[in-house]
Design a protein around this motif. Structure first.
Motif, mmCIF file in Angstrom:
data_model
loop_
_atom_site.group_PDB
_atom_site.id
_atom_site.type_symbol
_atom_site.label_atom_id
_atom_site.label_comp_id
_atom_site.label_asym_id
_atom_site.label_seq_id
_atom_site.Cartn_x
_atom_site.Cartn_y
_atom_site.Cartn_z
ATOM 1 N N HIS A 186 1.191 -1.834 -0.222
ATOM 2 C CA HIS A 186 -0.081 0.292 0.052
ATOM 3 C C HIS A 186 0.796 1.345 -0.204
ATOM 4 O O HIS A 186 1.306 1.433 1.337
ATOM 5 N N LEU A 187 1.593 1.447 -1.149
ATOM 6 C CA LEU A 187 2.120 2.826 -1.054
ATOM 7 C C LEU A 187 1.585 3.530 -1.116
ATOM 8 O O LEU A 187 0.294 4.028 -1.878
ATOM 9 N N THR A 188 2.244 4.926 -0.165
ATOM 10 C CA THR A 188 1.691 6.323 -0.730
ATOM 11 C C THR A 188 3.339 7.125 -1.129
ATOM 12 O O THR A 188 3.000 8.725 -1.495
ATOM 13 N N GLY A 189 4.068 6.458 -1.311
ATOM 14 C CA GLY A 189 5.109 8.276 -2.405
ATOM 15 C C GLY A 189 6.689 7.037 -2.750
ATOM 16 O O GLY A 189 6.663 5.675 -1.790
ATOM 17 N N ILE A 190 7.037 7.555 -3.269
ATOM 18 C CA ILE A 190 8.050 6.894 -3.789
ATOM 19 C C ILE A 190 9.544 8.661 -4.001
ATOM 20 O O ILE A 190 8.503 9.194 -4.781
ATOM 21 N N THR A 191 10.668 8.283 -3.335
ATOM 22 C CA THR A 191 11.351 9.649 -3.464
ATOM 23 C C THR A 191 13.136 8.491 -3.300
ATOM 24 O O THR A 191 13.222 8.086 -2.926
ATOM 25 N N GLY A 213 21.176 8.396 -2.439
ATOM 26 C CA GLY A 213 21.647 7.437 -2.996
ATOM 27 C C GLY A 213 20.694 5.692 -2.449
ATOM 28 O O GLY A 213 20.613 4.561 -2.285
ATOM 29 N N THR A 214 19.222 6.626 -1.693
ATOM 30 C CA THR A 214 18.320 5.667 -1.168
ATOM 31 C C THR A 214 16.729 5.561 -1.774
ATOM 32 O O THR A 214 16.845 7.007 -2.025
ATOM 33 N N LEU A 215 15.894 5.169 -2.603
ATOM 34 C CA LEU A 215 15.372 4.997 -2.805
ATOM 35 C C LEU A 215 13.701 4.493 -1.922
ATOM 36 O O LEU A 215 13.589 3.592 -1.368
ATOM 37 N N TYR A 216 13.528 5.458 -1.474
ATOM 38 C CA TYR A 216 12.372 4.912 -0.137
ATOM 39 C C TYR A 216 10.881 5.091 -0.782
ATOM 40 O O TYR A 216 10.081 5.769 -1.780
ATOM 41 N N LEU A 263 2.185 7.045 -8.585
ATOM 42 C CA LEU A 263 3.881 7.346 -7.964
ATOM 43 C C LEU A 263 4.742 8.182 -8.093
ATOM 44 O O LEU A 263 5.283 8.711 -7.752
ATOM 45 N N THR A 264 5.087 7.353 -9.452
ATOM 46 C CA THR A 264 6.135 7.692 -10.568
ATOM 47 C C THR A 264 5.809 7.662 -11.513
ATOM 48 O O THR A 264 5.605 6.765 -12.456
ATOM 49 N N SER A 265 6.602 8.496 -12.347
ATOM 50 C CA SER A 265 7.526 8.031 -13.515
ATOM 51 C C SER A 265 8.856 7.329 -14.174
ATOM 52 O O SER A 265 9.128 7.744 -15.636
ATOM 53 N N ASN A 266 9.714 7.363 -13.814
ATOM 54 C CA ASN A 266 10.603 6.701 -13.316
ATOM 55 C C ASN A 266 10.463 5.673 -13.609
ATOM 56 O O ASN A 266 9.947 4.709 -12.261
ATOM 57 N N VAL A 267 11.001 4.949 -14.590
ATOM 58 C CA VAL A 267 10.882 3.850 -14.776
ATOM 59 C C VAL A 267 11.823 2.445 -14.034
ATOM 60 O O VAL A 267 10.860 2.016 -13.505
ATOM 61 N N GLU A 268 12.828 2.820 -14.047
ATOM 62 C CA GLU A 268 13.857 2.627 -13.254
ATOM 63 C C GLU A 268 13.102 2.190 -11.523
ATOM 64 O O GLU A 268 13.053 1.204 -10.952
ATOM 65 N N HIS A 269 12.336 3.429 -11.004
ATOM 66 C CA HIS A 269 12.155 3.853 -9.654
ATOM 67 C C HIS A 269 11.008 2.786 -9.669
ATOM 68 O O HIS A 269 10.968 1.857 -8.865
ATOM 69 N N LYS A 270 10.175 2.852 -11.089
ATOM 70 C CA LYS A 270 9.287 1.925 -10.962
ATOM 71 C C LYS A 270 8.991 0.494 -10.538
ATOM 72 O O LYS A 270 9.090 -0.269 -9.855
ATOM 73 N N GLU A 271 10.412 -0.339 -11.470
ATOM 74 C CA GLU A 271 11.336 -2.088 -11.444
ATOM 75 C C GLU A 271 11.744 -1.848 -10.090
ATOM 76 O O GLU A 271 11.359 -3.300 -9.519
ATOM 77 N N ALA A 272 12.749 -1.313 -9.825
ATOM 78 C CA ALA A 272 13.090 -0.772 -8.063
ATOM 79 C C ALA A 272 11.900 -1.356 -6.764
ATOM 80 O O ALA A 272 11.913 -2.187 -6.212
ATOM 81 N N ALA A 273 10.359 -0.506 -7.181
ATOM 82 C CA ALA A 273 9.783 -0.859 -6.565
ATOM 83 C C ALA A 273 8.950 -2.520 -6.217
ATOM 84 O O ALA A 273 8.544 -2.675 -5.859
ATOM 85 N N LEU A 274 8.722 -2.349 -7.758
ATOM 86 C CA LEU A 274 7.767 -3.665 -8.209
ATOM 87 C C LEU A 274 8.612 -4.864 -7.782
ATOM 88 O O LEU A 274 8.429 -6.394 -7.208
#
Length: 322
Positions: free
Chosen positions: A97-102, A106-109, A130-141
């Motif tokens: 249940h994510l509310t934000g990606i920041t 050097g840390t993706l919260y 929550l994000t338009s950055n593909v790398e950040h989305k894949e990291a979250a997944l």
């Protein structure tokens, strides 16, 4: 085995080069081994010919290398499809249940709703807003998903690779120098935990490759890397010995249910039960929709097959009712 001319149309090279058969100026590639991944520097250069006749005459000399490059290409196709399949599974049946990606220092919260963080029994689409950055989305997944991936992708991996490689093993490594770390908040700090991946050996040679379907959680973009290169550039050491890869889609869950620390609370048991059903739903698609020669064909053929496969997989996953 006699010469077989590639079915796909030869590509025109932007700059003519020498024919591998006669040395004359040439501009068409051998489509069988073009675009193969590099194991050692310069060892996968494309081979050019001035004519089909010259290519046919040169086949006895070229065939061993061509077949070896084709094996590499199939392995890369497999690795790419495995990653896409796992990302599709997580994207459609997400459980955080994510509310934000920041990204900070050097840390993706990955911020999650603290009140719902213990409940992983719901499945819903990944929140793309929550994000338009593909790398950040894949990291979250893929965050903390390497063990899940090893189990979930087991049957698909074996189906795809049974005619490609001679040996598939699994190992844990300690990661170093990652582009960023991914941290779930609130959540335990998983930094320093071993990372699970596959090590694949190709037949007729000493080539060993790493397939890392969840390296995106560290910012790694390559899904397939030569074994020695991976250990040198991405991992500090092997944390466990290489062992045989025989995982089924719920192998880790079968072990979790025997651990009192992971099942003492009713919500934990509900979470595990939902996860099991979701994985079995994924496995049903793999059992019925993957054919033995899936990795064969031209690069364009493979691109089309992969797109259709992932599209149909997502349609199937959306039918899951947890």
């Amino acid at each position: 085995m006699g010469y077989k001319h590639p079915k796909s149309k030869p590509e025109v090279a932007p700059k003519p080069t020498k024919c591998a058969g006669c040395g004359k100026e040439a501009s068409t590639k051998c489509s069988g081994c073009e675009n193969s991944p590099e194991y050692q520097s310069g060892d996968s250069r494309d081979v050019f010919y001035c004519s089909k006749d010259c290519q046919k005459k040169h086949w006895p000399t070229h065939k061993d290398r061509c077949k070896a490059m084709q094996q590499r290409k199939k392995l890369l196709r497999c690795a790419q499809l495995l990653k896409k399949a796992f990302l599709a599974f997580r994207e459609v049946l997400f459980d955080l249940h994510l509310t934000g990606i920041t990204l900070r220092k050097g840390t993706l919260y990955l911020n999650q709703n603290a009140l719902l963080s213990f409940d992983r029994s719901k499945r819903f689409p990944f929140p793309d807003d929550l994000t338009s950055n593909v790398e950040h989305k894949e990291a979250a997944l893929t965050n903390n998903q390497c063990t899940t991936a090893m189990a979930l992708l087991g049957p698909l991996t074996r189906k795809l690779l049974k005619e490609v490689c001679s040996k598939v093993q699994v190992a844990d490594v300690d990661i170093k120098d990652e582009p960023f770390q991914t941290q779930l908040v609130p959540g335990a700090n998983m930094g320093g935990c071993p990372h699970t991946l596959l090590v694949v050996r190709l037949p007729k040679g000493e080539e060993k490759w790493v397939i890392d379907t969840t390296g995106s959680q560290f910012g790694f973009r390559e899904v397939m890397v030569p074994y020695k290169k991976y250990l040198t550039e991405k991992a500090s050491r092997l944390a466990t010995p290489l062992t045989g890869y025989d995982a089924g889609v719920t192998k880790d869950l079968d072990e979790f249910v025997l651990n009192p620390g992971l099942t003492y609370h009713p919500q934990q048991r509900v979470n595990l039960a939902t996860d099991r059903r979701a994985r079995e739903h994924f496995a049903l698609f793999i059992d019925t929709c993957v054919v033995d020669d899936f990795l064969n064909g031209s690069d364009d053929d493979m691109k089309t097959k992969s797109e259709v496969f992932i599209r149909d997989l997502k349609v199937h996953l959306r039918k899951f009712s947890g």
